[in-house]
Design a protein around this motif. Structure first.
Motif, PDB file in Angstrom:
ATOM      1  N   LYS A 190      49.582  37.023  35.511  1.00 50.04           N
ATOM      2  CA  LYS A 190      48.274  36.507  35.102  1.00 50.04           C
ATOM      3  C   LYS A 190      47.766  37.187  33.843  1.00 50.04           C
ATOM      4  O   LYS A 190      47.216  36.533  32.940  1.00 50.04           O
ATOM      5  CB  LYS A 190      47.257  36.682  36.234  1.00 50.04           C
ATOM      6  CG  LYS A 190      45.894  36.078  35.915  1.00 50.04           C
ATOM      7  CD  LYS A 190      44.930  36.227  37.079  1.00 50.04           C
ATOM      8  CE  LYS A 190      43.566  35.620  36.745  1.00 50.04           C
ATOM      9  NZ  LYS A 190      42.604  35.774  37.864  1.00 50.04           N
ATOM     10  N   GLY A 191      47.960  38.486  33.747  1.00 53.22           N
ATOM     11  CA  GLY A 191      47.523  39.220  32.566  1.00 53.22           C
ATOM     12  C   GLY A 191      48.232  38.738  31.312  1.00 53.22           C
ATOM     13  O   GLY A 191      47.623  38.619  30.236  1.00 53.22           O
ATOM     14  N   LEU A 192      49.529  38.423  31.442  1.00 51.54           N
ATOM     15  CA  LEU A 192      50.310  37.938  30.302  1.00 51.54           C
ATOM     16  C   LEU A 192      49.847  36.543  29.904  1.00 51.54           C
ATOM     17  O   LEU A 192      49.747  36.230  28.706  1.00 51.54           O
ATOM     18  CB  LEU A 192      51.791  37.930  30.659  1.00 51.54           C
ATOM     19  CG  LEU A 192      52.771  37.467  29.559  1.00 51.54           C
ATOM     20  CD1 LEU A 192      52.573  38.284  28.286  1.00 51.54           C
ATOM     21  CD2 LEU A 192      54.210  37.567  30.057  1.00 51.54           C
ATOM     22  N   ARG A 193      49.569  35.708  30.902  1.00 49.00           N
ATOM     23  CA  ARG A 193      49.058  34.361  30.609  1.00 49.00           C
ATOM     24  C   ARG A 193      47.757  34.434  29.820  1.00 49.00           C
ATOM     25  O   ARG A 193      47.541  33.688  28.859  1.00 49.00           O
ATOM     26  CB  ARG A 193      48.833  33.589  31.912  1.00 49.00           C
ATOM     27  CG  ARG A 193      50.077  32.904  32.468  1.00 49.00           C
ATOM     28  CD  ARG A 193      49.752  32.118  33.701  1.00 49.00           C
ATOM     29  NE  ARG A 193      49.706  32.966  34.884  1.00 49.00           N
ATOM     30  CZ  ARG A 193      48.958  32.731  35.962  1.00 49.00           C
ATOM     31  NH1 ARG A 193      48.162  31.681  35.986  1.00 49.00           N
ATOM     32  NH2 ARG A 193      48.994  33.522  36.996  1.00 49.00           N
ATOM     33  N   GLU A 194      46.873  35.317  30.244  1.00 45.15           N
ATOM     34  CA  GLU A 194      45.579  35.455  29.574  1.00 45.15           C
ATOM     35  C   GLU A 194      45.745  36.004  28.157  1.00 45.15           C
ATOM     36  O   GLU A 194      45.014  35.605  27.243  1.00 45.15           O
ATOM     37  CB  GLU A 194      44.670  36.373  30.398  1.00 45.15           C
ATOM     38  CG  GLU A 194      44.226  35.745  31.720  1.00 45.15           C
ATOM     39  CD  GLU A 194      43.406  36.695  32.569  1.00 45.15           C
ATOM     40  OE1 GLU A 194      43.341  37.904  32.222  1.00 45.15           O
ATOM     41  OE2 GLU A 194      42.835  36.237  33.579  1.00 45.15           O
ATOM     42  N   GLU A 195      46.724  36.879  27.972  1.00 45.77           N
ATOM     43  CA  GLU A 195      46.971  37.449  26.648  1.00 45.77           C
ATOM     44  C   GLU A 195      47.533  36.385  25.703  1.00 45.77           C
ATOM     45  O   GLU A 195      47.146  36.312  24.526  1.00 45.77           O
ATOM     46  CB  GLU A 195      47.931  38.633  26.752  1.00 45.77           C
ATOM     47  CG  GLU A 195      48.264  39.313  25.427  1.00 45.77           C
ATOM     48  CD  GLU A 195      47.064  39.971  24.756  1.00 45.77           C
ATOM     49  OE1 GLU A 195      47.224  40.454  23.620  1.00 45.77           O
ATOM     50  OE2 GLU A 195      45.957  39.995  25.349  1.00 45.77           O
ATOM     51  N   ILE A 196      48.452  35.564  26.210  1.00 44.66           N
ATOM     52  CA  ILE A 196      49.007  34.472  25.392  1.00 44.66           C
ATOM     53  C   ILE A 196      47.885  33.526  24.959  1.00 44.66           C
ATOM     54  O   ILE A 196      47.809  33.117  23.797  1.00 44.66           O
ATOM     55  CB  ILE A 196      50.094  33.706  26.183  1.00 44.66           C
ATOM     56  CG1 ILE A 196      51.317  34.598  26.400  1.00 44.66           C
ATOM     57  CG2 ILE A 196      50.486  32.419  25.449  1.00 44.66           C
ATOM     58  CD1 ILE A 196      52.355  34.012  27.324  1.00 44.66           C
TER      59      ILE A 196
END
Length: 249
Positions: A190-196
């Motif tokens: 989820k953190g990576l999705r939000e960063e993208i």
């Protein structure tokens, strides 16, 4: 998309690679088989992916002209003598692919609303070209009497060749549908999705990001959500298509 991959790799510090799929309908099966983390979907494939792959819309590409949607066109040559759907009976029609809203499903909804329950019997011949460009060219060179394709492709081709705009007549057009939407797997952190998402939505505010967007023929990325696809669900309803049973390949 390669410049975007390089840009994301630099910003995320994670290698980002893109792959190209040859057919619209392949994207669902290939998403699983190749272990993809995300994909750029069109209107129908986006809905299909949300239903079957549980992906989440993240960002939509906004074009230079400020639009982030597309419409389906049913068109003919101006010299064809075809004025409306009644004149299409017994003619040849070129679709794009069963897995496209603007290149097929919109037309099914339109014909159904015009009282044509089985378009495949209404026309003398029908075929799928595999691309919107090819559907347009099929009508222009006389291989098909009627074509179905995305308006953005027709506009792009017309800019390069003004002859096209003078040669075709639009018989019907769809409601605006979401176009070029990045969806990410909910299996991705989820953190990576939000960063993208953060990186994409802020690209237009820095010089390097602007250069990448320019190469993609876009002005920026805008926020995307499942609500963007509600018009697609409405179109499927009008076309009497059940996602659970629809054979899109």
């Amino acid at each position: 998309y390669r410049p975007l991959g390089d840009y994301l790799t630099e910003k995320l510090k994670i290698k980002t690679r893109f792959t190209i799929l040859s057919r619209y309908g392949d994207i669902i099966d290939r998403f699983i088989a190749r272990g993809l983390d995300g994909a750029f979907f069109g209107a129908f494939t986006g809905v299909l992916a949300m239903e079957r792959l549980k992906v989440e819309p993240v960002a939509r590409l906004q074009k230079i002209d400020g639009t982030s949607s597309a419409e389906g066109y049913i068109f003919v040559r101006k010299d064809s003598g075809i004025r409306d759907v009644r004149d299409m009976k017994g003619k040849t029609i070129a679709f794009v692919d069963r897995a496209t809203a603007t290149g097929f499903i919109f037309a099914m909804a339109y014909f159904r609303e015009m009282g044509i329950d089985n378009p495949f019997k209404y026309f003398k011949e029908y075929y799928f070209t595999g691309s919107h460009d090819s559907a347009l060219l099929s009508v222009l060179d006389g291989r098909a009497d009627v074509g179905v394709a995305k308006n953005t492709i027709i506009k792009e081709r017309s800019k390069r060749d003004p002859f096209i705009e003078n040669e075709i007549k639009i018989i019907a057009r769809s409601i605006p549908l979401p176009d070029v939407t990045l969806c990410l797997s909910n299996k991705l952190d989820k953190g990576l999705r939000e960063e993208i998402k953060r990186i994409l939505l802020s690209m237009d505010r820095e010089a390097e990001g602007k250069q990448v967007l320019e190469k993609m023929g876009a002005s920026r990325f805008i926020n995307a959500s499942k609500e963007d696809f509600l018009p697609v669900y409405e179109l499927l309803k009008r076309a009497d298509i059940n996602l659970r049973t629809y054979r899109y390949r």
